[in-house]
Design a protein around this motif. Structure first.
Motif, mmCIF file in Angstrom:
data_model
loop_
_atom_site.group_PDB
_atom_site.id
_atom_site.type_symbol
_atom_site.label_atom_id
_atom_site.label_comp_id
_atom_site.label_asym_id
_atom_site.label_seq_id
_atom_site.Cartn_x
_atom_site.Cartn_y
_atom_site.Cartn_z
ATOM 1 N N LEU A 280 13.533 107.586 79.581
ATOM 2 C CA LEU A 280 13.345 106.292 78.873
ATOM 3 C C LEU A 280 11.792 106.134 78.846
ATOM 4 O O LEU A 280 11.085 106.935 79.014
ATOM 5 C CB LEU A 280 13.328 106.022 80.218
ATOM 6 N N ILE A 281 12.231 104.836 77.418
ATOM 7 C CA ILE A 281 10.714 104.978 76.919
ATOM 8 C C ILE A 281 10.165 103.534 77.089
ATOM 9 O O ILE A 281 10.080 102.738 77.979
ATOM 10 C CB ILE A 281 10.922 104.509 75.179
ATOM 11 N N VAL A 282 8.598 103.801 77.392
ATOM 12 C CA VAL A 282 8.145 102.172 78.430
ATOM 13 C C VAL A 282 7.137 102.174 77.626
ATOM 14 O O VAL A 282 6.827 102.823 76.905
ATOM 15 C CB VAL A 282 7.540 103.272 79.643
ATOM 16 N N GLU A 283 5.927 100.851 77.663
ATOM 17 C CA GLU A 283 4.897 100.903 76.615
ATOM 18 C C GLU A 283 3.790 101.387 77.237
ATOM 19 O O GLU A 283 3.648 101.849 79.018
ATOM 20 C CB GLU A 283 4.886 98.966 77.113
ATOM 21 N N ASP A 299 9.760 110.617 86.779
ATOM 22 C CA ASP A 299 10.038 111.844 85.666
ATOM 23 C C ASP A 299 11.472 111.508 84.868
ATOM 24 O O ASP A 299 11.615 112.014 83.693
ATOM 25 C CB ASP A 299 10.563 113.136 86.461
ATOM 26 N N VAL A 300 12.234 110.441 84.836
ATOM 27 C CA VAL A 300 12.732 110.206 84.426
ATOM 28 C C VAL A 300 12.554 109.206 82.867
ATOM 29 O O VAL A 300 12.815 109.132 81.966
ATOM 30 C CB VAL A 300 14.053 108.904 85.130
ATOM 31 N N MET A 301 11.039 109.295 82.844
ATOM 32 C CA MET A 301 10.087 108.589 81.805
ATOM 33 C C MET A 301 9.241 109.352 81.261
ATOM 34 O O MET A 301 8.234 109.414 80.389
ATOM 35 C CB MET A 301 9.923 107.223 81.848
ATOM 36 N N ASP A 302 8.896 111.233 82.690
ATOM 37 C CA ASP A 302 7.427 111.485 82.665
ATOM 38 C C ASP A 302 7.973 112.922 81.384
ATOM 39 O O ASP A 302 8.533 113.837 82.711
ATOM 40 C CB ASP A 302 7.047 111.047 83.321
ATOM 41 N N HIS A 303 7.783 112.949 80.546
ATOM 42 C CA HIS A 303 8.426 114.427 80.095
ATOM 43 C C HIS A 303 7.386 115.284 80.055
ATOM 44 O O HIS A 303 6.911 116.791 79.950
ATOM 45 C CB HIS A 303 9.096 114.589 79.028
ATOM 46 N N THR A 304 5.947 115.156 80.452
ATOM 47 C CA THR A 304 4.547 115.718 80.156
ATOM 48 C C THR A 304 4.048 116.413 81.465
ATOM 49 O O THR A 304 4.371 117.630 81.896
ATOM 50 C CB THR A 304 3.165 115.138 79.948
ATOM 51 N N TYR A 305 4.306 115.651 83.018
ATOM 52 C CA TYR A 305 3.066 116.106 84.397
ATOM 53 C C TYR A 305 4.273 116.059 84.886
ATOM 54 O O TYR A 305 4.050 117.453 85.768
ATOM 55 C CB TYR A 305 2.230 114.839 84.487
ATOM 56 N N ARG A 306 5.589 115.602 85.758
ATOM 57 C CA ARG A 306 6.462 116.411 86.068
ATOM 58 C C ARG A 306 5.949 116.525 87.580
ATOM 59 O O ARG A 306 6.364 117.676 88.027
ATOM 60 C CB ARG A 306 7.077 117.012 85.357
ATOM 61 N N GLN A 307 4.760 116.398 88.513
ATOM 62 C CA GLN A 307 4.626 116.079 89.184
ATOM 63 C C GLN A 307 4.492 114.905 90.696
ATOM 64 O O GLN A 307 4.716 114.086 89.580
ATOM 65 C CB GLN A 307 3.068 116.721 89.675
ATOM 66 N N ALA A 308 4.855 115.465 91.417
ATOM 67 C CA ALA A 308 5.170 114.829 92.820
ATOM 68 C C ALA A 308 4.037 113.839 92.692
ATOM 69 O O ALA A 308 4.686 112.250 92.831
ATOM 70 C CB ALA A 308 4.988 114.992 93.795
ATOM 71 N N VAL A 309 2.865 113.805 92.599
ATOM 72 C CA VAL A 309 1.589 112.659 92.321
ATOM 73 C C VAL A 309 1.632 112.214 91.470
ATOM 74 O O VAL A 309 1.868 110.789 91.446
ATOM 75 C CB VAL A 309 0.423 113.835 92.780
ATOM 76 N N THR A 310 1.771 112.034 90.068
ATOM 77 C CA THR A 310 2.298 111.488 89.548
ATOM 78 C C THR A 310 3.439 111.009 89.504
ATOM 79 O O THR A 310 3.180 109.503 89.007
ATOM 80 C CB THR A 310 2.167 112.248 87.725
ATOM 81 N N ALA A 311 4.039 110.761 90.058
ATOM 82 C CA ALA A 311 5.464 110.225 89.684
ATOM 83 C C ALA A 311 5.122 109.067 91.031
ATOM 84 O O ALA A 311 5.498 108.323 91.373
ATOM 85 C CB ALA A 311 6.453 111.387 90.428
ATOM 86 N N ALA A 312 4.479 109.470 92.155
ATOM 87 C CA ALA A 312 4.257 108.556 93.579
ATOM 88 C C ALA A 312 3.187 107.644 92.749
ATOM 89 O O ALA A 312 3.468 106.204 93.338
ATOM 90 C CB ALA A 312 3.585 109.407 94.257
#
Length: 341
Positions: A280-283, A299-312
């Motif tokens: 998904l594309i976000v601003e 992770d549905v919008m993050d194809h770079t980091y994909r970590q639990a802490v960045t998702a949170a």
């Protein structure tokens, strides 16, 4: 009551359906969705989380977690997600077990989602936290040795293979990045690719070939994972030469499958913009999608980091932006009512 967006097989049976209304509807219950729920509940939005097919997300199939802030000792992924859910419920989140099969975003707020049993979920705001799934090879032993020598995330699990012989399977950017990262923990990293050239960007290839800790096995396809799942875990890979068909075994203590991730965005096809990989594309710098009041996190919008802490973190951002959106929405409604009085 008119039920827009219902699938044909449910139309006409509205009187049998449960309707769940909330100021913030969250689809997905991994670190992103539950963090959004915690912040949303504390802001008085009384969120509903629809848990989906894999409650707790990918961490529920992860054993040792050593890189989530706040825990000195190794913790278990399922336990961490249980604690997140308990915290979300403690502050006022409603957790509902259902799988969303259809969404209606075309009419603006309130947004509607339909569960596979026919229940209707209506939210003044919508937070999409459906995550992404690692792509797997689908060969014998892969599932058997998951967490026992087979992983799909070097940054998550590479630490556990310090000083060991490891392999990375794949030929794109992800595979090369994983191989380079693993050299922080291992002096013996092998990249296994089924072709005779990589698909990764040239700058990454240059770094890979210049690293003395990394070797490459060309034209090799993994046929199976071998070892003792009740003892030492993974010990070798069974390989097939893609040119000659010759079979061989390659000894290793850890294998990282890096053939990409597939974001769980099927529900939103044609309803929200996605990039070439389906994310998904976000601003930039926000969780805001192209539709006001609809937010995407994790992770549905993050194809770079994909970590639990960045998702949170992005889940927190989604909740804060949802609260701001509701404030603007309610102000506009009050202004309209005052003008019409």
């Amino acid at each position: 009551m008119a039920f827009r967006g219902l699938p044909p097989y449910l139309r006409g049976s509205e009187e049998f359906m449960a309707i769940h209304k909330t100021r913030m509807l969250i689809i997905g219950s991994g670190p992103a969705g539950l963090s959004a729920a915690i912040y949303g509940a504390r802001a008085g939005m009384e969120p509903i989380v629809v848990q989906g097919l894999q409650p707790g997300g990918q961490l529920t199939i992860t054993t040792d977690v050593e890189n989530y802030p706040g825990f000195r000792d190794v913790i278990q992924g399922p336990w961490l997600m249980q604690e997140m859910q308990a915290q979300a419920e403690h502050v006022g989140t409603r957790m509902l077990w259902d799988t969303i099969v259809e969404v209606d975003l075309a009419h603006g707020s309130p947004f509607r989602a339909i569960g596979d049993g026919g229940d209707v979920y209506e939210g003044d705001t919508l937070v999409i936290a459906t995550g992404a799934q690692a792509k797997w090879l689908g060969v014998p032993g892969e599932e058997l040795f998951s967490g026992k020598g087979v992983s799909a995330c070097a940054t998550c699990d590479g630490f556990f293979y310090r000083g060991k012989k490891v392999v990375v399977i794949g030929g794109g950017n992800t595979a090369v990045e994983e191989a380079l990262y693993l050299t922080n923990h291992s002096d013996d990293v092998t990249l296994i690719h089924r072709r005779d050239e990589l698909r990764a960007e040239k700058i990454l290839q240059d770094r890979l070939f210049a690293n003395p800790k990394i070797s490459v096995l060309w034209n090799k396809a993994v046929e199976s994972f071998l070892g003792d799942p009740t003892g030492v875990g993974l010990t070798a890979l069974s390989l097939r030469d893609t040119q000659t068909g010759e079979m061989s075994e390659f000894a290793t203590q850890g294998a990282f499958v890096a053939i990409g991730h597939a974001p769980s965005t099927e529900l939103f096809a044609g309803k929200l913009p996605t990039d070439d990989s389906g994310y998904l594309i976000v601003e930039p710098g926000t969780p805001k999608t192209a539709i006001p009041g609809v937010f995407a996190c994790g992770d549905v919008m993050d194809h770079t980091y994909r970590q639990a802490v960045t998702a949170a973190g992005t889940g927190c951002m989604a909740a804060l932006d949802a609260e701001r959106f509701l404030g603007t929405l309610e102000f506009a409604r009050n202004e309209a009512e005052t003008a019409g009085a």
